[in-house]
Design a protein around this motif. Structure first.
Motif, short mmCIF file in Angstrom:
data_model
loop_
_atom_site.label_atom_id
_atom_site.label_comp_id
_atom_site.label_asym_id
_atom_site.label_seq_id
_atom_site.Cartn_x
_atom_site.Cartn_y
_atom_site.Cartn_z
N LEU A 163 31.43 11.76 119.46
CA LEU A 163 30.10 11.48 120.02
C LEU A 163 29.95 10.05 120.50
O LEU A 163 29.05 9.75 121.28
CB LEU A 163 29.04 11.80 118.97
CG LEU A 163 28.81 13.30 118.75
CD1 LEU A 163 28.00 13.54 117.48
CD2 LEU A 163 28.10 13.91 119.95
N HIS A 223 24.95 11.40 121.53
CA HIS A 223 24.84 11.28 120.06
C HIS A 223 23.42 11.01 119.58
O HIS A 223 22.53 10.63 120.36
CB HIS A 223 25.79 10.19 119.54
CG HIS A 223 25.46 8.80 119.99
ND1 HIS A 223 24.37 8.10 119.53
CD2 HIS A 223 26.10 7.96 120.85
CE1 HIS A 223 24.36 6.89 120.08
NE2 HIS A 223 25.40 6.78 120.89
N SER A 240 21.00 9.32 116.06
CA SER A 240 20.74 7.99 115.52
C SER A 240 21.75 7.58 114.44
O SER A 240 21.68 6.47 113.92
CB SER A 240 19.32 7.94 114.95
OG SER A 240 19.16 8.97 114.00
P1 NAI Z 1 24.57 11.98 115.12
O1 NAI Z 1 25.04 12.13 116.53
O2 NAI Z 1 23.56 10.92 114.89
O3 NAI Z 1 25.83 11.71 114.15
C1 NAI Z 1 26.88 12.64 113.97
C2 NAI Z 1 28.15 11.90 113.51
O4 NAI Z 1 28.68 11.15 114.61
C3 NAI Z 1 27.86 10.88 112.40
O5 NAI Z 1 28.94 10.86 111.52
C4 NAI Z 1 27.78 9.55 113.15
O6 NAI Z 1 28.14 8.43 112.38
C5 NAI Z 1 28.76 9.77 114.31
N1 NAI Z 1 28.32 9.01 115.49
C6 NAI Z 1 27.32 9.34 116.34
N2 NAI Z 1 27.20 8.41 117.29
C7 NAI Z 1 28.12 7.46 117.04
C8 NAI Z 1 28.49 6.24 117.68
N3 NAI Z 1 27.85 5.81 118.77
N4 NAI Z 1 29.50 5.51 117.14
C9 NAI Z 1 30.15 5.94 116.06
N5 NAI Z 1 29.87 7.09 115.40
C10 NAI Z 1 28.86 7.84 115.89
O7 NAI Z 1 24.01 13.41 114.67
P2 NAI Z 1 23.12 13.81 113.42
O8 NAI Z 1 23.57 13.11 112.20
O9 NAI Z 1 23.09 15.28 113.46
O10 NAI Z 1 21.65 13.32 113.80
C11 NAI Z 1 21.04 12.15 113.26
C12 NAI Z 1 19.63 12.06 113.84
O11 NAI Z 1 19.67 11.86 115.25
C13 NAI Z 1 18.77 13.32 113.60
O12 NAI Z 1 17.48 12.92 113.24
C14 NAI Z 1 18.76 13.98 114.96
O13 NAI Z 1 17.62 14.75 115.16
C15 NAI Z 1 18.79 12.78 115.88
N6 NAI Z 1 19.33 13.05 117.22
C16 NAI Z 1 18.76 12.40 118.26
C17 NAI Z 1 19.24 12.59 119.52
C18 NAI Z 1 18.59 11.83 120.64
O14 NAI Z 1 17.82 10.92 120.40
N7 NAI Z 1 18.89 12.18 121.89
C19 NAI Z 1 20.38 13.48 119.80
C20 NAI Z 1 20.97 14.07 118.62
C21 NAI Z 1 20.43 13.87 117.38
#
Ligand code: NAI
Length: 345
Positions: A241, A260, A262
């Motif tokens: 991501l 990705h 947050s």
């Molecule tokens: P996530 O994408 O935040 O994380 C999933 C995994 O990927 C985690 O292990 C994280 O550390 C890793 N990761 C993500 N982006 C990264 C980066 N730039 N560098 C290094 N590692 C990275 O998905 P998750 O945990 O399902 O969601 C967390 C929150 O984000 C939730 O509240 C969700 O609703 C929100 N969210 C917001 C989005 C948006 O604002 N467009 C899209 C997807 C999720």
């Protein structure tokens, strides 16, 4: 170029990756005045709405927004800011280019997919209710209007970018009416683009095909939920991501953000990969017609990531967000950006 653009740093790793991206855009010579706004839980903590009206007004007035991820509370609390933004601004097409970064160790070295996701309806319509205790209903809305306009967007994008084939992804064997309508609209629009091959796959088969031979596919068109899931799957084919950019596009308005979220597990540690948002900013610059600055940023990323192999931890390296950002800024400031070679974005 001199432009005012709305900036939503978001929360979690959002402020880290947006600050990094803003710094790179400045170093590339983009003359942007940022109108920064707080949304989500931070806005609520300040006694505001999670998505204040002035944020929507700012994006509408500027026509363009660069956005960091925003956390959505699970099972309670306010509705996703991301979904609300897409619906309120009618950002009907979500464009996610998924491409192998040359040199990055991975299973595949030739993935080059464009994912187009319908962004305003499907199961994300948010229409849920309890029928009786223990039974809830969630409605999947598919309309001819939204399905047709996103299909047209996909074909236009394919035509303008020299892509040869679009595969619609669905489950019309089970959801005969809803996914059936999505597929019918795709097929009708396809008739206007005879030079582009149009076929379709059932979503479960598509997932297997992507894991086995992603290089066999070109542009994928999906309704909202399938698009959300398949884009994360596809991100996993090219490094995860941390590297996949995105654009939410409507008529005369667009919001650029990484795929990705947050990433609360790594927030505040200075290790987030800023590449996905930097690549989203490249999409933004191209959308604005600022091709030269876009290619300068792409060239600097190529130098740092492809040639110098400077990776953040998610890609198996040790660089911090700041180290990667400074390396990109240094390349831009040195004026020695190689233009027009195998692209990173
Ligand atoms: P996530 O994408 O935040 O994380 C999933 C995994 O990927 C985690 O292990 C994280 O550390 C890793 N990761 C993500 N982006 C990264 C980066 N730039 N560098 C290094 N590692 C990275 O998905 P998750 O945990 O399902 O969601 C967390 C929150 O984000 C939730 O509240 C969700 O609703 C929100 N969210 C917001 C989005 C948006 O604002 N467009 C899209 C997807 C999720």
């Amino acid at each position: 170029m001199s432009r005012t653009i709305t900036l939503l740093p978001g929360d979690g790793i959002g402020p880290e990756v947006t600050a990094a991206t803003v710094r790179v855009l400045e170093a590339a010579g983009a003359d942007i005045e940022w109108e920064s706004h707080v949304v989500g839980a931070e806005a609520v903590a300040l006694g505001d709405d999670p998505l204040p009206q002035r944020v929507l007004d700012s994006i509408r007035a500027n026509g363009v927004c660069l956005k960091g991820p925003v956390t959505t509370p699970v099972g309670k609390g306010f509705r996703s800011i991301n979904v609300q933004l897409r619906q309120a601004l009618e950002l009907y097409a979500n464009l996610r280019p998924v491409r192998t970064i040359p040199g990055l160790p991975g299973r595949f070295d030739d993935v080059d997919l464009i994912i187009v996701r319908e962004n305003t309806e499907g199961l994300y319509s948010g229409i849920e209710h309890q029928v009786v205790p223990g039974v809830v209903e969630s409605l999947k809305i598919i309309t001819e209007k939204a399905s047709t306009r996103v299909a047209r967007f996909a074909f236009e994008h394919a035509r303008q970018n020299g892509r040869k084939r679009i595969t619609a992804v669905h489950k019309a064997n089970i959801m005969k009416l809803s996914d059936g309508l999505f597929l019918d609209c795709f097929r009708r629009v396809a008739e206007d683009y005879p030079e582009i091959e149009a076929d379709d796959r059932i979503i479960d088969n598509m997932c297997m095909q992507l894991v086995l031979r992603p290089e066999a596919y070109d542009v994928l068109l999906l309704e909202n939920l399938y698009g959300d899931i398949v884009s994360d799957l596809a991100a996993g084919l090219v490094g995860g991501l941390g590297v996949v950019p995105g654009a939410n596009v409507g008529d005369g308005v667009a919001v650029f953000e990484a795929v990705h979220g947050s990433a609360p597990d790594i927030a505040g540690r200075g290790i987030a990969n800023p590449l996905a948002l930097m690549r989203s900013a490249i999409l933004m610059l191209r959308y604005l017609g600022e091709r030269q600055i876009a290619e300068r940023v792409a060239g600097a990323l190529r130098q740092v990531v492809v040639h110098d192999r400077l990776y953040t931890r998610d890609l198996g390296g040790t660089a911090s967000t700041n180290e990667l950002t400074e390396a990109v800024v240094n390349v831009l400031r040195s004026g020695e950006v190689e233009m027009g070679r195998a692209s990173i974005a």
